[in-house]
Design a protein around this motif. Structure first.
Motif, short mmCIF file in Angstrom:
data_model
loop_
_atom_site.label_atom_id
_atom_site.label_comp_id
_atom_site.label_asym_id
_atom_site.label_seq_id
_atom_site.Cartn_x
_atom_site.Cartn_y
_atom_site.Cartn_z
N TYR A 1 24.57 76.59 42.59
CA TYR A 1 25.67 76.26 43.50
C TYR A 1 26.42 77.52 43.92
CZ TYR A 1 24.76 71.40 42.34
OH TYR A 1 24.17 70.18 42.16
N LYS A 2 26.60 78.45 42.98
CA LYS A 2 27.24 79.72 43.31
C LYS A 2 26.37 80.53 44.27
CE LYS A 2 29.97 80.17 39.09
NZ LYS A 2 30.20 80.93 37.86
N LEU A 3 25.07 80.54 44.01
CA LEU A 3 24.15 81.27 44.89
C LEU A 3 24.14 80.68 46.29
CD1 LEU A 3 21.18 81.82 42.41
CD2 LEU A 3 22.84 83.53 43.16
N ALA A 4 24.19 79.35 46.38
CA ALA A 4 24.19 78.68 47.69
C ALA A 4 25.49 78.97 48.43
CB ALA A 4 23.99 77.17 47.51
N ALA A 5 26.61 78.96 47.73
CA ALA A 5 27.90 79.22 48.36
C ALA A 5 27.95 80.62 48.96
CB ALA A 5 29.03 79.03 47.35
N ARG A 6 27.24 81.55 48.34
CA ARG A 6 27.23 82.94 48.83
C ARG A 6 25.99 83.24 49.68
NH1 ARG A 6 28.58 84.29 43.09
NH2 ARG A 6 26.43 84.98 42.95
N ASP B 1 15.77 81.63 49.14
CA ASP B 1 17.00 81.72 49.92
C ASP B 1 17.85 80.51 49.57
OD1 ASP B 1 16.69 84.10 51.54
OD2 ASP B 1 15.05 83.03 52.52
N PHE B 2 19.01 80.74 48.98
CA PHE B 2 19.94 79.68 48.63
C PHE B 2 20.93 79.53 49.78
CE2 PHE B 2 18.21 81.19 44.74
CZ PHE B 2 18.18 80.11 43.88
N GLY B 3 21.31 78.31 50.10
CA GLY B 3 22.28 78.12 51.17
C GLY B 3 22.76 76.69 51.27
N ILE B 4 23.55 76.45 52.31
CA ILE B 4 24.08 75.12 52.61
C ILE B 4 23.64 74.80 54.03
CG2 ILE B 4 26.16 73.71 52.84
CD1 ILE B 4 27.49 75.66 50.82
N ASP B 5 22.95 73.67 54.22
CA ASP B 5 22.44 73.33 55.56
C ASP B 5 23.55 72.70 56.41
OD1 ASP B 5 22.60 70.66 54.77
OD2 ASP B 5 20.44 70.34 54.69
N ALA B 6 23.21 72.34 57.64
CA ALA B 6 24.18 71.81 58.60
C ALA B 6 24.82 70.50 58.13
CB ALA B 6 23.51 71.61 59.96
N GLN B 7 24.13 69.75 57.28
CA GLN B 7 24.67 68.49 56.76
C GLN B 7 25.45 68.68 55.46
OE1 GLN B 7 21.39 68.74 57.91
NE2 GLN B 7 22.08 67.88 59.84
N GLY B 8 25.63 69.91 55.04
CA GLY B 8 26.39 70.19 53.83
C GLY B 8 25.58 70.10 52.55
N ARG B 9 24.27 69.93 52.65
CA ARG B 9 23.42 69.87 51.46
C ARG B 9 23.15 71.28 50.96
NH1 ARG B 9 20.80 65.56 54.58
NH2 ARG B 9 19.76 67.19 55.74
N ARG B 10 23.18 71.44 49.66
CA ARG B 10 22.81 72.73 49.07
C ARG B 10 21.30 72.76 48.95
NH1 ARG B 10 27.62 71.22 47.98
NH2 ARG B 10 29.30 72.67 47.47
N VAL B 11 20.70 73.80 49.50
CA VAL B 11 19.24 73.86 49.59
C VAL B 11 18.72 75.21 49.10
CG1 VAL B 11 19.11 72.20 51.50
CG2 VAL B 11 19.28 74.65 51.99
N ILE B 12 17.44 75.19 48.78
CA ILE B 12 16.71 76.41 48.44
C ILE B 12 15.45 76.43 49.30
CG2 ILE B 12 15.57 77.75 46.64
CD1 ILE B 12 17.15 76.02 44.59
N ARG B 13 15.33 77.43 50.15
CA ARG B 13 14.10 77.65 50.89
C ARG B 13 13.32 78.69 50.12
NH1 ARG B 13 13.97 75.31 55.73
NH2 ARG B 13 15.94 74.73 56.66
N GLY B 14 12.07 78.38 49.85
CA GLY B 14 11.32 79.32 49.02
C GLY B 14 9.89 79.50 49.46
#
Length: 175
Positions: A13-18, A50-63
């Motif tokens: 969650y921290k990685l996605a937030a950043r 790649d950790f992030g938050i998508d347009a719908q607010g979901r925390r995601v990992i693209r790998g």
């Protein structure tokens, strides 16, 4: 060239937030379930996350991952070098109920106590990416096509097949 070792656990969650990007290597001999599936492996798996938050607010990992594995040939069981690659999109969830709400484009990954085992995630993706069957080329395989059939079956295959109506002729008494 990747030389950095990835940690076995992260706080996703921290990685996605950043919007963090991680890339590095994970030792193939550390994947026990992969070893159970296809035998002991040597070398490393290359991983990009790649950790992030998508347009719908979901925390995601693209790998993405790449590995050179030694998989057993299904005919002779000798190891065969096979390149395995995978691209994946993971949706972070904390329960099975939330996993059911993810769109079909996302694979759920369970985050417990705000910790995620990268070792488990990468191993899961490697196992899912394994080819269904692996064979040497016939010229390179230790087992020939003739050795794949048993003696009785091979003899029966060489004899011409009897007419399927032969039994009916005998039953009616017409030879």
């Amino acid at each position: 060239m990747l030389t950095t070792r990835l940690p076995s656990r992260v706080e996703p969650y921290k990685l996605a937030a950043r919007a963090e990007h991680l890339e590095g290597l994970m030792a193939l001999d550390g994947f026990a379930r992969l070893t159970d599936e296809v035998g002991a492996q040597a070398g490393d798996c290359r991983v990009w996350l790649d950790f992030g938050i998508d347009a719908q607010g979901r925390r995601v990992i693209r790998g993405r991952l790449e590995a050179e594995l030694r998989l057993p040939c299904r005919r002779c069981l000798s190891p065969l070098a096979q390149r395995v690659e995978s691209e994946f999109l993971l949706g972070m969830v904390t329960s099975d109920a939330l996993a059911a709400e993810l769109p079909s484009t996302h694979e759920p990954v369970l985050v417990e106590n705000e910790q995620l085992s990268l070792l488990t995630v990468v191993e899961d993706e490697l196992i899912l990416s394994l080819p269904q069957v692996v064979y040497h080329d016939e010229a390179d395989c230790e087992v020939s096509r003739d050795q794949l059939t048993s003696g009785a079956d091979a003899e029966a295959a060489r004899e011409p097949a009897a007419s399927p109506f032969e039994v009916l002729k005998r039953l009616k008494g017409k030879h």
